[in-house]
Design a protein around this motif. Structure first.
Motif, short mmCIF file in Angstrom:
data_model
loop_
_atom_site.label_atom_id
_atom_site.label_comp_id
_atom_site.label_asym_id
_atom_site.label_seq_id
_atom_site.Cartn_x
_atom_site.Cartn_y
_atom_site.Cartn_z
N GLN A 81 0.82 -1.20 0.00
CA GLN A 81 0.00 0.00 0.00
C GLN A 81 0.86 1.26 0.00
OE1 GLN A 81 -2.41 0.12 3.61
NE2 GLN A 81 -0.82 1.18 4.73
N VAL A 82 0.24 2.36 -0.37
CA VAL A 82 0.80 3.69 -0.17
C VAL A 82 -0.18 4.42 0.76
CG1 VAL A 82 2.13 3.84 -2.29
CG2 VAL A 82 -0.27 4.48 -2.33
N ALA A 83 0.35 5.33 1.56
CA ALA A 83 -0.50 5.92 2.59
C ALA A 83 -0.06 7.34 2.91
CB ALA A 83 -0.45 5.06 3.85
N VAL A 84 -0.94 8.06 3.61
CA VAL A 84 -0.65 9.40 4.12
C VAL A 84 -0.84 9.38 5.64
CG1 VAL A 84 -1.32 11.83 4.11
CG2 VAL A 84 -1.39 10.51 1.99
N TYR A 85 0.16 9.85 6.35
CA TYR A 85 0.10 9.95 7.81
C TYR A 85 0.18 11.43 8.21
CZ TYR A 85 0.98 4.92 8.52
OH TYR A 85 0.89 3.55 8.54
N LYS A 86 -0.48 11.77 9.30
CA LYS A 86 -0.34 13.10 9.88
C LYS A 86 0.70 13.04 11.00
CE LYS A 86 -3.06 17.00 11.61
NZ LYS A 86 -4.42 17.46 11.99
N ASP A 87 1.54 14.05 11.06
CA ASP A 87 2.59 14.11 12.08
C ASP A 87 1.95 14.41 13.43
OD1 ASP A 87 4.98 14.22 13.38
OD2 ASP A 87 5.64 16.11 12.48
N ALA A 88 1.53 13.35 14.12
CA ALA A 88 0.71 13.52 15.32
C ALA A 88 1.45 14.21 16.45
CB ALA A 88 0.20 12.15 15.79
N PHE A 94 8.84 11.04 10.62
CA PHE A 94 7.81 10.02 10.43
C PHE A 94 8.07 8.85 11.36
CE2 PHE A 94 6.45 6.06 8.23
CZ PHE A 94 5.11 6.19 8.56
N GLU A 95 7.05 8.51 12.15
CA GLU A 95 7.09 7.35 13.05
C GLU A 95 5.77 6.61 12.87
OE1 GLU A 95 8.89 10.01 16.61
OE2 GLU A 95 7.39 10.67 15.18
N SER A 96 5.85 5.42 12.26
CA SER A 96 4.60 4.73 11.91
C SER A 96 3.80 4.32 13.14
CB SER A 96 4.91 3.49 11.06
OG SER A 96 5.75 2.59 11.77
N GLY A 97 4.49 4.15 14.29
CA GLY A 97 3.76 3.76 15.49
C GLY A 97 3.16 4.92 16.25
N THR A 98 3.56 6.14 15.92
CA THR A 98 3.10 7.32 16.66
C THR A 98 2.23 8.21 15.79
OG1 THR A 98 5.09 7.30 18.00
CG2 THR A 98 3.85 9.37 17.93
N ASP A 99 2.68 8.47 14.57
CA ASP A 99 1.92 9.36 13.68
C ASP A 99 0.64 8.64 13.22
OD1 ASP A 99 3.83 11.33 14.01
OD2 ASP A 99 5.08 10.45 12.43
N ALA A 117 -6.92 8.71 -1.09
CA ALA A 117 -7.97 9.54 -0.49
C ALA A 117 -7.69 9.72 0.99
CB ALA A 117 -9.33 8.89 -0.70
N VAL A 118 -7.85 10.95 1.46
CA VAL A 118 -7.57 11.27 2.87
C VAL A 118 -8.88 11.69 3.52
CG1 VAL A 118 -6.31 12.79 4.43
CG2 VAL A 118 -5.22 11.96 2.33
N SER A 119 -9.31 10.95 4.52
CA SER A 119 -10.61 11.24 5.11
C SER A 119 -10.59 11.35 6.62
CB SER A 119 -11.60 10.12 4.71
OG SER A 119 -11.10 8.86 5.12
N SER A 120 -9.45 11.18 7.24
CA SER A 120 -9.37 11.33 8.70
C SER A 120 -8.04 11.96 9.06
CB SER A 120 -9.53 9.97 9.39
OG SER A 120 -8.52 9.08 8.95
N ASN A 121 -7.98 12.52 10.23
CA ASN A 121 -6.74 13.18 10.69
C ASN A 121 -6.23 14.15 9.62
OD1 ASN A 121 -6.58 11.62 13.16
ND2 ASN A 121 -6.02 9.91 11.84
#
Ligand SMILES: [Ca+2]
Length: 269
Positions: A81-88, A94-99, A117-121
């Protein structure tokens, strides 16, 4: 005068400004030198960018273009997959376990853009930083031709509820599969065994490659180096009949003891 009044009223009606999103940090590659990934990898951060909205704007989607490396036959099925994370935690890393995951796409294209598609955070109020990531699938392989690719955010690839913030279209460096470990399952080959005919009967054994096994002792020499017609390397139960084995390759076991070291021919001595 009547025309001017109409134009003036239209201008007043159109007065409220459109909401806009401004770019805090242009799209920046997080892969600036070649990297390798194993199959079924954790998410790898490809890009980061930061946006700020002046009202209740949100990030809507991000497009990502993956291009196969030279000679690579990688396809989307090799990618999980490809994904978008928000820097929480807003630390810019980038930290996959935190962001926090903002959106993902498991149907991945290679050669044409993939839209995530981005629908949360995805709130941009007060500013937000995001990461675009890639995870490899089980069939991502380093067997030749190794899977490899580069990634980029295409023009207008970042879409918000208000507008298309600028993107500098930066590229990642090469992302490739880890080369498979080559396991040598073939042992060294004894290429020659030559016994001298003088008073001192040295036996010279030459192997085709370096060897460190087995260590040859009185207990195993007749098995490891079996002689024809039931001849033995031993004089009686355990004493050596031979004087020494000459090293022709490093680490070949020699258990001659101190009595024969003076006649051993160690490399470089
Ligand atoms: Ca972070």
């Amino acid at each position: 005068m009547k025309k001017l009044a109409i134009i003036a009223s239209l201008l007043l009606v159109a007065g409220p400004a459109f909401a806009t999103v401004t770019v805090g940090t242009q799209t920046t590659s997080l892969v600036t030198s070649p990297v390798t990934l194993s199959a079924s990898s954790s998410p790898l951060g490809l890009f980061t960018f930061a946006l700020t909205g002046d009202a209740a704007e949100t990030l809507t989607s991000v497009a990502l273009t993956l291009t196969a490396g030279s000679g690579s036959t990688v396809t989307g099925s090799d990618l999980a997959q490809v994904a978008v994370y928000k820097d929480a935690n807003s630390n810019g890393t980038f930290e996959s376990g935190t962001d926090t995951l903002a959106g993902s796409q498991t149907s991945v294209n290679v050669g044409t853009p993939t839209t995530i598609a981005v629908s949360s955070n995805n709130s941009l109020t007060g500013g937000a930083r995001f990461f675009v990531t890639l995870s490899t699938g089980a069939s991502w392989s380093g067997v030749a031709p190794a899977d490899s690719l580069t990634a980029r955010i295409p023009a207008s690839g970042i879409v918000t509820s208000a507008n298309f913030p600028n993107s500098d279209r930066s590229y990642t460096s090469s992302i490739s599969a880890v080369a498979p470990v080559v396991v040598d399952t073939t042992g060294p080959v004894l290429t020659t065994a030559v016994m001298q005919t003088g008073t001192t009967k040295n036996v010279t054994l030459t192997f085709g490659e370096a060897t460190n096994k087995p260590v040859i002792t009185a207990a195993n020499i007749n098995t490891v180096l079996a002689l024809s017609n039931s001849h033995s390397w031993l004089n009686g139960a355990s004493a050596y009949r031979f004087r020494c084995l000459e090293y022709r390759r490093k680490n070949f076991g020699c258990d001659c003891g101190s009595a024969c070291r003076s006649t051993c021919h160690y490399p470089g001595r």
